[in-house]
Design an enzyme around this catalytic site. Structure first.
Site, mmCIF file in Angstrom:
data_model
loop_
_atom_site.group_PDB
_atom_site.id
_atom_site.type_symbol
_atom_site.label_atom_id
_atom_site.label_comp_id
_atom_site.label_asym_id
_atom_site.label_seq_id
_atom_site.Cartn_x
_atom_site.Cartn_y
_atom_site.Cartn_z
ATOM 1 N N PRO A 2 0.697 -1.208 -0.123
ATOM 2 C CA PRO A 2 -0.263 0.633 -0.244
ATOM 3 C C PRO A 2 1.050 1.000 0.257
ATOM 4 C CG PRO A 2 -0.588 -1.718 1.751
ATOM 5 C CD PRO A 2 0.618 -1.745 1.442
ATOM 6 N N GLU A 3 0.957 1.961 -1.025
ATOM 7 C CA GLU A 3 0.854 3.739 -0.683
ATOM 8 C C GLU A 3 0.252 4.169 -0.182
ATOM 9 O OE1 GLU A 3 3.199 4.903 -4.809
ATOM 10 O OE2 GLU A 3 3.233 2.926 -5.595
ATOM 11 N N HIS A 90 -2.840 -15.194 6.618
ATOM 12 C CA HIS A 90 -2.302 -13.979 7.126
ATOM 13 C C HIS A 90 -2.033 -13.610 8.106
ATOM 14 C CE1 HIS A 90 1.706 -16.182 5.677
ATOM 15 N NE2 HIS A 90 0.571 -16.244 4.110
ATOM 16 N N ARG A 109 3.954 -10.894 4.315
ATOM 17 C CA ARG A 109 4.826 -10.864 4.375
ATOM 18 C C ARG A 109 5.651 -10.180 5.131
ATOM 19 N NH1 ARG A 109 7.351 -8.230 -1.291
ATOM 20 N NH2 ARG A 109 9.091 -8.295 -0.191
#
Length: 270
Positions: A2-3, A90, A109
């Site tokens: 995400p930006e 996750h 991640r």
DNA sequence: AAAACTACCTGAGTGC
DNA sequence: TGCACTCAGGTAGTTT
């Protein structure tokens, strides 16, 4: 992943579910994020969430005792679900709300983080951040020109430095420089004031348009409902190596800058 | 001081 | 199918 637009999309999606709600229970399924999730997060149990906001790519949820600061890293996302929903592999962290819904942090991640702070804006992660790009008082050509003085770093890396301006990640850096007609490799200190004016405008334009579209889903970004954003179809150069430049018909090139893929048109970006 | 590089981690895709 | 390899939206910390 995400930006700024994706984080803003996430904030707008989750905020109505959080603000004014009580934290009934906090679940830490895997504390191994970028830094271990502190045990003290449980101190928030029973408290009401008074506000939800964003600073750069950090989300800040505030109670009267402390604030929870969440960063989504490269692959994080937040969802609002029914607590009976099966846990995904996750899903590392969750907040059960007084409304009966649950906020879940999913991050394959584990580059994201969950930290606690009494004064979030003074927290080391946030204290030295540059201006918000959508705040045209603090973020403009004057700021960029002054900050770039004497810098030899490539202008693309320069605008991705959160101390210069927050929220501009790898996709929107390439996009903004294309719109402004500036070559990503140009040393920041060699960019003219006029070009910085175009760049500041371009950054605001591209981030704003992406927020309108619900962010960019390139691979796996999903909003709080699990839906993608639609700005990917508006990207002008990112991930278009070898394809025709939409402005001049030339060929979009891919190079590596600061270990990251960078896209530009050699003909229109000088 | 600034710039360049490393590390953290999983999963998807590619080529053999 | 399987293996080896590359790449991915971030950024703190270390080295040069």
């Amino acid at each position: 992943m995400p930006e700024l637009p994706e984080v803003e999309t996430t904030l707008r999606g989750v905020a109505p579910h959080l603000v004014g709600r009580k934290i009934v229970e906090i679940t830490v399924r895997d504390r191994r994020l970028r830094w271990p999730v502190p045990d003290s997060v449980h101190d928030l149990t029973g408290l009401k969430i008074d506000s939800a906001r964003r600073r750069g790519k950090y989300l800040i949820f505030t109670t009267r005792a402390a604030s929870l600061i969440i960063h989504l890293g490269m692959s994080g996302s937040l969802r609002i679900v029914d607590p009976a929903t099966a846990w995904q592999k996750h899903d590392h962290f969750a907040i059960l709300l007084g409304s009966g819904k649950q906020l879940r942090l999913h991050d394959p991640r584990r580059f994201g983080c969950v930290v606690l702070a009494a004064e979030p804006d003074q927290h080391p992660l946030l204290a030295a951040l540059g201006p918000e790009p959508l705040d045209d008082k603090a973020f403009n050509a004057t700021h960029l020109f002054a900050a770039s003085h004497g810098k030899s770093v490539a202008v693309k890396n320069f605008i991705m430095d959160s101390h210069v301006v927050v929220g501009v990640g790898n996709i929107y850096a390439s996009e903004s420089l294309f719109i402004a007609g500036i070559r990503p490799t140009r040393p920041a200190g060699k960019v003219t004031r006029t070009a910085f004016e175009r760049l500041a405008d371009a950054i605001r334009q591209v981030l704003g348009a992406s927020i309108e579209a619900g962010g960019t889903t390139l691979r796996d970004f999903l909003n709080e409902k699990g839906e993608p954003g639609y700005f990917a179809q508006s990207l002008r150069v990112y991930d278009r190596a070898g394809q025709r430049c939409l402005r001049c018909g030339g060929t979009v090139k891919r190079i590596v800058l600061g270990q990251r893929s960078t896209y530009f048109c050699p003909k229109c970006q000088k």
